[in-house]
Design a protein around this motif. Structure first.
Motif, PDB file in Angstrom:
ATOM      1  N   ARG A  11      47.526  53.942  22.074  1.00 49.76           N
ATOM      2  CA  ARG A  11      48.259  54.122  23.178  1.00 49.76           C
ATOM      3  C   ARG A  11      47.287  54.872  24.005  1.00 49.76           C
ATOM      4  O   ARG A  11      47.204  54.960  25.444  1.00 49.76           O
ATOM      5  N   ALA A  12      46.556  55.950  23.530  1.00 47.08           N
ATOM      6  CA  ALA A  12      45.721  56.835  24.361  1.00 47.08           C
ATOM      7  C   ALA A  12      44.480  56.727  24.232  1.00 47.08           C
ATOM      8  O   ALA A  12      43.635  56.712  25.096  1.00 47.08           O
ATOM      9  N   GLY A  13      43.674  56.157  23.209  1.00 45.70           N
ATOM     10  CA  GLY A  13      42.291  55.911  23.171  1.00 45.70           C
ATOM     11  C   GLY A  13      41.671  56.343  21.850  1.00 45.70           C
ATOM     12  O   GLY A  13      42.433  56.257  20.783  1.00 45.70           O
ATOM     13  N   ARG A  14      40.145  56.517  21.691  1.00 52.67           N
ATOM     14  CA  ARG A  14      39.613  56.407  20.283  1.00 52.67           C
ATOM     15  C   ARG A  14      38.332  57.422  20.712  1.00 52.67           C
ATOM     16  O   ARG A  14      37.904  57.607  21.809  1.00 52.67           O
ATOM     17  N   ILE A  59      18.773  62.330  10.334  1.00 54.40           N
ATOM     18  CA  ILE A  59      17.406  63.084  11.143  1.00 54.40           C
ATOM     19  C   ILE A  59      18.123  63.799  12.116  1.00 54.40           C
ATOM     20  O   ILE A  59      17.156  64.927  12.576  1.00 54.40           O
ATOM     21  N   LEU A  60      18.997  64.060  12.426  1.00 56.10           N
ATOM     22  CA  LEU A  60      19.931  65.055  13.472  1.00 56.10           C
ATOM     23  C   LEU A  60      19.680  66.311  12.958  1.00 56.10           C
ATOM     24  O   LEU A  60      19.751  67.222  13.764  1.00 56.10           O
ATOM     25  N   ARG A  61      19.577  66.572  11.507  1.00 62.84           N
ATOM     26  CA  ARG A  61      19.528  67.868  11.235  1.00 62.84           C
ATOM     27  C   ARG A  61      18.418  68.559  11.711  1.00 62.84           C
ATOM     28  O   ARG A  61      18.403  69.865  11.841  1.00 62.84           O
ATOM     29  N   ASN A  62      17.047  67.883  11.567  1.00 65.61           N
ATOM     30  CA  ASN A  62      15.958  68.585  12.442  1.00 65.61           C
ATOM     31  C   ASN A  62      16.104  68.804  13.727  1.00 65.61           C
ATOM     32  O   ASN A  62      15.539  69.709  14.233  1.00 65.61           O
ATOM     33  N   LEU A  63      16.699  67.822  14.399  1.00 67.23           N
ATOM     34  CA  LEU A  63      16.695  67.725  15.871  1.00 67.23           C
ATOM     35  C   LEU A  63      17.757  68.813  16.287  1.00 67.23           C
ATOM     36  O   LEU A  63      17.647  69.169  17.446  1.00 67.23           O
ATOM     37  N   ARG A  64      18.868  69.377  15.648  1.00 62.12           N
ATOM     38  CA  ARG A  64      19.858  69.869  15.691  1.00 62.12           C
ATOM     39  C   ARG A  64      20.448  69.580  17.149  1.00 62.12           C
ATOM     40  O   ARG A  64      20.987  70.184  18.007  1.00 62.12           O
ATOM     41  N   LEU A  65      20.875  68.191  16.931  1.00 64.43           N
ATOM     42  CA  LEU A  65      21.748  67.652  18.252  1.00 64.43           C
ATOM     43  C   LEU A  65      22.538  66.748  17.378  1.00 64.43           C
ATOM     44  O   LEU A  65      22.481  66.156  16.408  1.00 64.43           O
ATOM     45  N   SER A  66      23.789  66.447  18.426  1.00 59.87           N
ATOM     46  CA  SER A  66      24.693  65.354  17.961  1.00 59.87           C
ATOM     47  C   SER A  66      25.406  64.903  19.210  1.00 59.87           C
ATOM     48  O   SER A  66      25.055  65.291  20.300  1.00 59.87           O
ATOM     49  N   ALA A  67      26.438  63.767  18.850  1.00 57.43           N
ATOM     50  CA  ALA A  67      26.746  63.207  20.210  1.00 57.43           C
ATOM     51  C   ALA A  67      28.258  62.747  19.806  1.00 57.43           C
ATOM     52  O   ALA A  67      28.577  62.590  18.679  1.00 57.43           O
ATOM     53  N   GLU A  68      28.859  62.454  20.807  1.00 56.49           N
ATOM     54  CA  GLU A  68      30.636  61.952  20.879  1.00 56.49           C
ATOM     55  C   GLU A  68      30.606  60.980  21.819  1.00 56.49           C
ATOM     56  O   GLU A  68      30.423  61.192  23.187  1.00 56.49           O
ATOM     57  N   TYR A  69      31.227  59.995  21.466  1.00 55.56           N
ATOM     58  CA  TYR A  69      31.784  58.804  22.090  1.00 55.56           C
ATOM     59  C   TYR A  69      33.370  58.813  22.470  1.00 55.56           C
ATOM     60  O   TYR A  69      33.986  58.800  21.472  1.00 55.56           O
ATOM     61  N   VAL A  70      33.795  58.733  23.832  1.00 60.09           N
ATOM     62  CA  VAL A  70      35.127  58.872  24.017  1.00 60.09           C
ATOM     63  C   VAL A  70      35.680  57.741  24.948  1.00 60.09           C
ATOM     64  O   VAL A  70      34.846  57.575  25.945  1.00 60.09           O
ATOM     65  N   LEU A  71      36.567  56.792  24.632  1.00 62.00           N
ATOM     66  CA  LEU A  71      37.441  55.959  25.315  1.00 62.00           C
ATOM     67  C   LEU A  71      38.590  56.335  25.534  1.00 62.00           C
ATOM     68  O   LEU A  71      39.502  56.275  24.763  1.00 62.00           O
ATOM     69  N   LEU A  72      39.166  56.796  26.709  1.00 63.88           N
ATOM     70  CA  LEU A  72      40.689  56.994  27.072  1.00 63.88           C
ATOM     71  C   LEU A  72      41.309  55.760  27.933  1.00 63.88           C
ATOM     72  O   LEU A  72      40.544  55.264  28.654  1.00 63.88           O
ATOM     73  N   TYR A  73      42.480  55.145  27.317  1.00 63.71           N
ATOM     74  CA  TYR A  73      43.001  54.088  27.991  1.00 63.71           C
ATOM     75  C   TYR A  73      43.474  54.653  29.119  1.00 63.71           C
ATOM     76  O   TYR A  73      43.566  55.859  29.495  1.00 63.71           O
ATOM     77  N   ARG A  74      44.279  54.079  30.136  1.00 60.63           N
ATOM     78  CA  ARG A  74      44.888  54.467  31.242  1.00 60.63           C
ATOM     79  C   ARG A  74      45.831  55.426  30.895  1.00 60.63           C
ATOM     80  O   ARG A  74      46.811  55.357  30.409  1.00 60.63           O
ATOM     81  N   ASN A  75      45.618  56.550  31.819  1.00 61.99           N
ATOM     82  CA  ASN A  75      46.410  57.602  31.557  1.00 61.99           C
ATOM     83  C   ASN A  75      46.437  58.610  30.155  1.00 61.99           C
ATOM     84  O   ASN A  75      47.008  59.517  30.103  1.00 61.99           O
ATOM     85  N   GLY A  76      45.589  58.053  29.480  1.00 62.14           N
ATOM     86  CA  GLY A  76      45.388  58.844  27.987  1.00 62.14           C
ATOM     87  C   GLY A  76      44.693  60.259  28.296  1.00 62.14           C
ATOM     88  O   GLY A  76      43.910  60.353  29.264  1.00 62.14           O
ATOM     89  N   ILE A  77      45.260  61.185  27.437  1.00 61.66           N
ATOM     90  CA  ILE A  77      44.664  62.368  27.508  1.00 61.66           C
ATOM     91  C   ILE A  77      43.930  62.917  26.089  1.00 61.66           C
ATOM     92  O   ILE A  77      44.253  62.541  25.297  1.00 61.66           O
ATOM     93  N   LEU A  98      44.301  63.037  20.618  1.00 64.86           N
ATOM     94  CA  LEU A  98      44.589  62.016  21.607  1.00 64.86           C
ATOM     95  C   LEU A  98      46.071  61.841  21.999  1.00 64.86           C
ATOM     96  O   LEU A  98      47.029  61.473  21.295  1.00 64.86           O
ATOM     97  N   VAL A  99      46.492  61.780  23.502  1.00 65.18           N
ATOM     98  CA  VAL A  99      47.990  61.989  23.803  1.00 65.18           C
ATOM     99  C   VAL A  99      48.246  60.852  24.754  1.00 65.18           C
ATOM    100  O   VAL A  99      47.583  60.865  25.760  1.00 65.18           O
TER     101      VAL A  99
END
Length: 551
Positions: free
Chosen positions: A397-400, A411-429, A541-542
């Motif tokens: 109901r909220a997203g992923r 390879i990110l171990r050497n670059l010291r970086l990471s990323a996160e992808y968020v998709l919230l559905y309508r009114n999702g928190i 996710l709420v």
């Protein structure tokens, strides 16, 4: 006696030098930390645009207090179909997220062999012109691509729609031995400055070169008739020197300096880019195979119509036999269609699963660093985090939420970086949380939503709606929460300045804390504490209860 005195002077000078160095280092650290004393945070949009022949480059001013706090710079590139972004490199590690489109990317890693080559030919002339180069990597929407510092790379859009990518340059990374000024070095072309705000800062540093020497060089260029008309790294060398060092003709060397090239950073490839790529070749073969399948299906339909016509003629003579024949033929045709349509998709899914399993086995076979098993020449630099099957946290109901770090992309171990992808559905928190060991940068891909950020004093330094194309910086340990609007989904990507960025959620902290402690902290009754710890969603996710009941 003289020796003892000299030794004392030496020790005193050494102590003074160490003390001065420590004070300067401490002062620089204080300046760096003072940049994060933010009373308010703003949603940022690109400040500068560079239009090229086949695309657009947009950058954020790195002098924004929010970006100085995070120690990063950002570039958004839009590449038209058949557009080629010229080879370039940066002293800062880069993390690229593909927002739209698809294309191919090539790296020029020093010391790695040219493993992609054209087949041998009978003609001697073609044998001399036979091309070979390093591995070409294909990417598509939702991919995260890691680019090591100092490694030249180029990008080409072979799709039918514009290719849009957002790039993070971690200028404060320890791999960058220069200052925090963002720099992009181009091997060719005459690109316009992508960060013009930093050009004035670089001017005073030219005093490191003696004025007389610079004047002599300028006079020497004027006497020889040479002009530095390009902005690539080869433009600073004379044609004679390039011809000698690259063993080529002088008129070719002049072209390498890219004089009076007005195409910019992204150029148009008129007849398409002809490169050696097994993936592109397989794609063409699949297209031709699908065309052949369509032709076969048309032929089967014609045969089916002919068979039905013959059955209709025999219907009066043998009706039971005609009915049985039609039933068998219909069943055979449906099975044939299912096989023809599903064979290609099943094959692609099976190959993708095998590749993922092989990658996981390679990562876990040694436990720690991969060593010789995964060299820099064959290392994986790409990971798709937008696929629904890739979700790490999911609420129907909220997203992923999907993450990529050094555990999933080594390879990110050497670059010291990471990323996160968020998709919230309508009114999702996305409930209140904070990054334990990283600064984060939230870039909106689609839709709009509300973002709330609170500092250590309990003040809301940001509480506003953000929309597509805007950027919000969330400093380390600042508590942040996001909520989608009631009209459409809210999609965004978060860059983080740590390869294993850890997140702590408020609801998780409540569940991990004894009920008596919570009751005394907030002055609550036991029933209220039990409601906080047990009721509602257990994950971050709420979906609001009123919306959940209405749905």
């Amino acid at each position: 006696m003289i020796t003892i005195t000299m030794a004392k002077h030496f020790l005193f000078s050494l102590c003074l030098l160490l003390f001065t160095s420590a004070c300067l280092a401490h002062h620089s650290e204080l300046d760096r930390f003072n940049q994060c004393q933010l009373d308010s945070i703003n949603a940022l949009e690109p400040d500068h645009r560079v239009e090229s022949e086949a695309g657009l480059t947009e950058t954020w001013n790195p002098n924004h207090p929010e970006l100085q706090c995070a120690g990063v710079s950002l570039i958004r590139r839009t590449i038209d179909p058949s557009g080629l972004h010229l080879p370039s490199y940066s002293p800062s590690p880069q993390l690229i997220f593909i927002i739209q489109g698809k294309g191919v990317l090539g790296l020029a890693v020093p010391g790695c062999p040219e493993t992609y080559e054209e087949p041998h030919s009978q003609s001697k002339q073609q044998q001399q012109q036979r091309d070979s180069h390093q591995k070409i990597r294909r990417f598509s929407k939702g991919d995260v691509i890691a680019i090591p510092p100092g490694i030249p790379y180029w990008t080409y859009n072979h799709g039918d729609e514009p290719l849009v990518a957002i790039s993070l340059l971690d200028t404060s990374n320890t791999l960058n031995q220069l200052d925090s000024t963002p720099r992009v070095f181009y091997l060719g072309g005459n690109p316009e400055a992508e960060f013009p705000e930093t050009q004035e800062q670089d001017q005073p540093r030219s005093i490191l070169v003696p004025i007389g020497r610079r004047g002599g060089q300028k006079q020497q260029q004027e006497e020889s008739g040479e002009q530095n008309e390009g902005n690539s790294v080869l433009s600073g060398f004379s044609p004679e020197f390039l011809a000698q060092s690259l063993n080529t003709k002088e008129h070719t060397a002049k072209r390498l300096r890219s004089p009076r090239d007005k195409r910019g950073q992204i150029v148009k490839v008129e007849d398409g880019l002809d490169i050696i790529s097994p993936e592109l070749q397989e794609e063409e073969e699949q297209q031709s195979h699908s065309q052949r399948e369509e032709e076969d299906e048309d032929e089967e339909e014609r045969e089916q119509r002919h068979h039905k016509h013959s059955e209709k003629e025999e219907e009066d003579e043998d009706e039971p036999r005609s009915h049985e024949t039609r039933r068998k033929w219909k069943k055979h045709t449906e099975e044939k269609k299912r096989e023809s349509h599903g064979q290609g998709e099943e094959k692609q899914e099976q190959e993708k699963k095998e590749e993922e399993e092989e990658e996981i086995q390679r990562q876990h076979s040694k436990g720690g660093k991969n060593g010789l098993e995964e060299t820099i020449c064959s290392t994986k630099i790409r990971e798709n985090i937008a696929r629904p099957s890739r979700a790490d946290l999911y609420n129907s109901r909220a997203g992923r939420i999907s993450t990529v770090n050094s555990l999933t992309l080594p390879i990110l171990r050497n670059l010291r970086l990471s990323a996160e992808y968020v998709l919230l559905y309508r009114n999702g928190i996305y409930a209140p949380h904070w990054n334990i060991n990283a600064n984060s940068l939230l870039y909106v891909i689609r839709g709009q939503g509300r973002v709330r950020i609170v500092n250590s004093q309990g003040n809301a330094v940001f509480d506003d709606k953000v929309r597509k194309g805007q950027l919000v910086v969330v400093p380390q340990n600042f508590v942040v929460a996001e909520q989608a609007g009631n009209e459409e989904a809210f999609e965004y990507v978060v860059f983080k300045t740590n390869d294993r960025a850890a997140v702590s959620h408020v609801n998780q902290v409540f569940r991990a804390t004894p009920a008596e402690v919570l009751a005394n902290v907030f002055g609550l009754r036991q029933s209220e504490v039990a409601q906080i710890k047990s009721n509602g969603n257990r994950g971050p996710l709420v979906q609001p209860q009123s919306q959940s009941k209405s749905q």
